[in-house]
Write a protein that holds these residues in place. Structure first.
Motif, short mmCIF file in Angstrom:
data_model
loop_
_atom_site.label_atom_id
_atom_site.label_comp_id
_atom_site.label_asym_id
_atom_site.label_seq_id
_atom_site.Cartn_x
_atom_site.Cartn_y
_atom_site.Cartn_z
N UNK B 12 57.52 92.65 66.34
CA UNK B 12 56.30 92.14 65.72
C UNK B 12 56.40 90.63 65.51
N UNK B 13 57.58 90.21 65.06
CA UNK B 13 57.81 88.79 64.83
C UNK B 13 57.67 88.00 66.13
N UNK B 14 58.25 88.57 67.20
CA UNK B 14 58.19 87.91 68.51
C UNK B 14 56.74 87.70 68.92
N UNK B 15 55.93 88.75 68.77
CA UNK B 15 54.53 88.65 69.19
C UNK B 15 53.73 87.69 68.32
N UNK B 16 54.09 87.65 67.04
CA UNK B 16 53.31 86.81 66.12
C UNK B 16 53.74 85.34 66.17
N UNK B 17 55.03 85.10 66.31
CA UNK B 17 55.53 83.73 66.11
C UNK B 17 55.87 82.98 67.39
N UNK B 18 56.36 83.69 68.40
CA UNK B 18 56.81 82.96 69.60
C UNK B 18 55.70 82.24 70.36
N UNK B 19 54.45 82.74 70.33
CA UNK B 19 53.40 81.99 71.04
C UNK B 19 53.22 80.57 70.51
N UNK B 20 53.72 80.29 69.30
CA UNK B 20 53.54 78.96 68.71
C UNK B 20 54.76 78.07 68.91
N UNK B 21 55.67 78.51 69.78
CA UNK B 21 56.91 77.74 69.96
C UNK B 21 56.62 76.29 70.36
N UNK B 22 55.69 76.09 71.29
CA UNK B 22 55.39 74.72 71.72
C UNK B 22 54.80 73.90 70.57
N UNK B 23 53.97 74.54 69.75
CA UNK B 23 53.38 73.83 68.60
C UNK B 23 54.45 73.39 67.63
N UNK B 24 55.35 74.33 67.33
CA UNK B 24 56.41 74.03 66.36
C UNK B 24 57.33 72.95 66.92
N UNK B 25 57.63 73.08 68.21
CA UNK B 25 58.51 72.08 68.84
C UNK B 25 57.85 70.70 68.86
N UNK B 26 56.55 70.68 69.13
CA UNK B 26 55.83 69.40 69.16
C UNK B 26 55.92 68.72 67.79
N UNK B 27 55.65 69.48 66.74
CA UNK B 27 55.72 68.89 65.40
C UNK B 27 57.15 68.39 65.12
N UNK B 28 58.13 69.18 65.51
CA UNK B 28 59.53 68.79 65.27
C UNK B 28 59.87 67.50 66.00
N UNK B 29 59.37 67.36 67.22
CA UNK B 29 59.65 66.13 67.99
C UNK B 29 59.07 64.91 67.28
N UNK B 30 57.85 65.05 66.76
CA UNK B 30 57.25 63.90 66.08
C UNK B 30 57.94 63.62 64.76
N UNK B 31 58.31 64.68 64.05
CA UNK B 31 58.92 64.46 62.73
C UNK B 31 60.33 63.90 62.86
N UNK B 32 61.09 64.37 63.85
CA UNK B 32 62.50 63.99 63.93
C UNK B 32 62.77 62.91 64.98
N UNK B 33 61.84 62.73 65.90
CA UNK B 33 61.97 61.72 66.94
C UNK B 33 63.26 61.83 67.73
N UNK B 34 63.71 63.04 67.96
CA UNK B 34 64.94 63.24 68.73
C UNK B 34 64.89 64.64 69.31
N UNK B 35 65.07 64.72 70.63
CA UNK B 35 64.87 66.01 71.31
C UNK B 35 65.87 67.06 70.84
#
Lengths: 255, 182
Positions: B12-35
């Motif tokens: 259930x978690x996989x179906x609910x949360x994994x589709x947003x991986x790119x969104x979460x990663x995008x925010x992390x890139x901007x917040x941390x400025x390091x891949x």
């Protein structure tokens, strides 16, 4: 409405966040205020340019698989090796005892295979531009303190430059869903990642080389630590590295 | 059987949360400025999210994940603050202030020249917090004001004024670069 208020609310107008009543108020102000009208036009223009540019990042495939791997697996339709063995174990007390041993062995090997593949992925990832080191130094007295406080166990950092393996730096990495230390060495153009994690067992485990995706990984255990040395170096040179490292570590402990 | 429950929960978690991986990663890139820091933060975020998935009551998954990611990033900021060799710090509000004032002084009607994504990312990266975060959540992650408020734990009014300020700062920085290029 004042210009100060309008300067904030026009953003909400731009984002379609205002209810009809407030939207009318802001529009009325803008119709009568050229400065605010110009600001709205300018912000709309910028928003359009931002929408045209692709500002998102795509998560790397390695990250996706790392997260997938850390999730508990759903029960599959077909019986897994594990459930077959479990069924077998329920047969009788004697076979249960035997089966437990088999289950333990089967799982441990699966586990080790998974960790090996994670170690190789971490090595691959480190080779991408800018990922190799968090702390760059050829001085073990700089690299070692850098790990302190970042990990439960600080990896031993040993300078092997005299033995032909140059210390390059250190890095934090994730293996088996845990933060662990990686010490980075170089021989000629070849990078060696030495991953170090804590283990409950203090027994000495003989070094063993495995190959995955064209990389050699030599794994051993000593003094309550597990080591994985990964590189595209030949197996003989990687073994040499491990021997030199162990010898230097022994000398450190005894000296 | 507990193992099955875990498996179903994970599914259930996989179906609910994994589709947003790119969104979460995008925010992390901007917040941390390091891949690589962003990768670590995102993985940690998903581990924590799975752990707390039982207590998740919705409504929207994205702001919930973002709120967890912010906590992870705050820990990372704290770690960087203790690290002598830290990558440059986020520019302080002081450095940003002149840009903001410049907006007021210069003509409003001047049209910006369009830039490529790389150049725009750099301009966004240089925005000070908490303005950058609000800006990225709205403009790149497409959250509504209410969702942003939920993710950052601030009132909608605060979100609105931060966003106004972030856009003004971005526009000023954009134009300042054009001035320099002349």
């Amino acid at each position: 409405m004042t210009c100060d208020e309008a300067r904030i609310l026009l953003h909400a107008l731009l984002d379609n966040e205002l209810d009809a009543g407030h939207a009318r108020e802001v529009e009325a102000h803008i119709a009568s205020c050229p400065a605010c009208a110009a600001e709205l036009a300018a912000q709309r223009e910028m928003q359009r340019m931002l929408a045209d540019a692709d500002l998102r990042y795509a998560a790397p495939a390695s990250l996706r698989s790392r997260i997938e791997a850390s999730l508990p697996q759903p029960q599959r339709q077909q019986p897994t090796r594990r459930s077959v063995l479990r069924g077998f174990a329920m047969g009788s007390a004697v076979s249960a005892l035997a089966a437990t041993g088999i289950v333990a062995v089967v799982l441990r090997q699966d586990d080790q295979q998974r960790i090996l593949s994670e170690v190789v992925s971490a090595h691959l990832r480190s080779l991408q531009a800018g990922h190799l080191t968090d702390v760059v130094s050829t001085d073990q007295h700089t690299v070692k303190p850098w790990f302190n406080g970042k990990l439960d166990v600080a990896p031993p950092v040993i300078d092997l430059t005299a033995q032909g393996f140059t210390l390059v730096g250190g890095r934090l990495d994730y293996i088996d869903a845990r933060a662990i230390g990686a010490v980075v060495y170089r021989r000629r153009q070849h990078v060696i990642n030495l991953f170090v994690s804590q283990t409950a067992s203090t027994e000495h485990r003989q070094p063993k080389t495995q190959t995955m995706q064209g990389f050699n990984c030599r794994r051993w255990g000593n003094r309550g630590l597990n080591f994985w040395a990964v590189s595209d170096l030949g197996a003989d040179e990687l073994a040499e590295f491990v021997d030199k490292f162990e010898a230097a570590m022994k000398a450190n402990v005894e000296g | 059987m507990p193992a099955t429950d875990d498996g179903q929960k994970a599914q259930r978690f996989r179906e609910a949360a994994l589709p947003y991986l790119d969104d979460v990663y995008t925010l992390a890139r901007y917040l941390l400025r390091d891949a690589s820091d962003a990768e670590d933060a995102v993985q940690e975020c998903y581990l924590r999210a799975l752990k707390h998935f039982d207590s998740y009551r919705g409504p929207a998954m994205k702001p919930w994940l973002f709120a967890i990611l912010r906590n992870v990033c705050n820990a990372e900021y704290a770690r960087r603050a203790h690290r002598p060799s830290a990558i440059e710090d986020t520019p302080g509000a002081d450095e940003q202030t002149p840009l903001w004032q410049e907006t007021e002084a210069s003509p409003e009607t001047e049209v910006l020249r369009s830039r490529d994504a790389g150049a725009i990312r750099k301009l966004i990266d240089a925005l000070a917090e908490p303005f950058k975060e609000t800006f990225v959540l709205r403009e790149i992650n497409n959250l509504s004001y209410r969702e942003i408020a939920e993710a950052v734990g601030a009132p909608v009014g605060t979100v609105m004024s931060r966003l106004a300020r972030a856009r003004a700062m971005l526009r000023a920085a954009w134009r300042a670069e054009e001035e320099q290029a002349k």
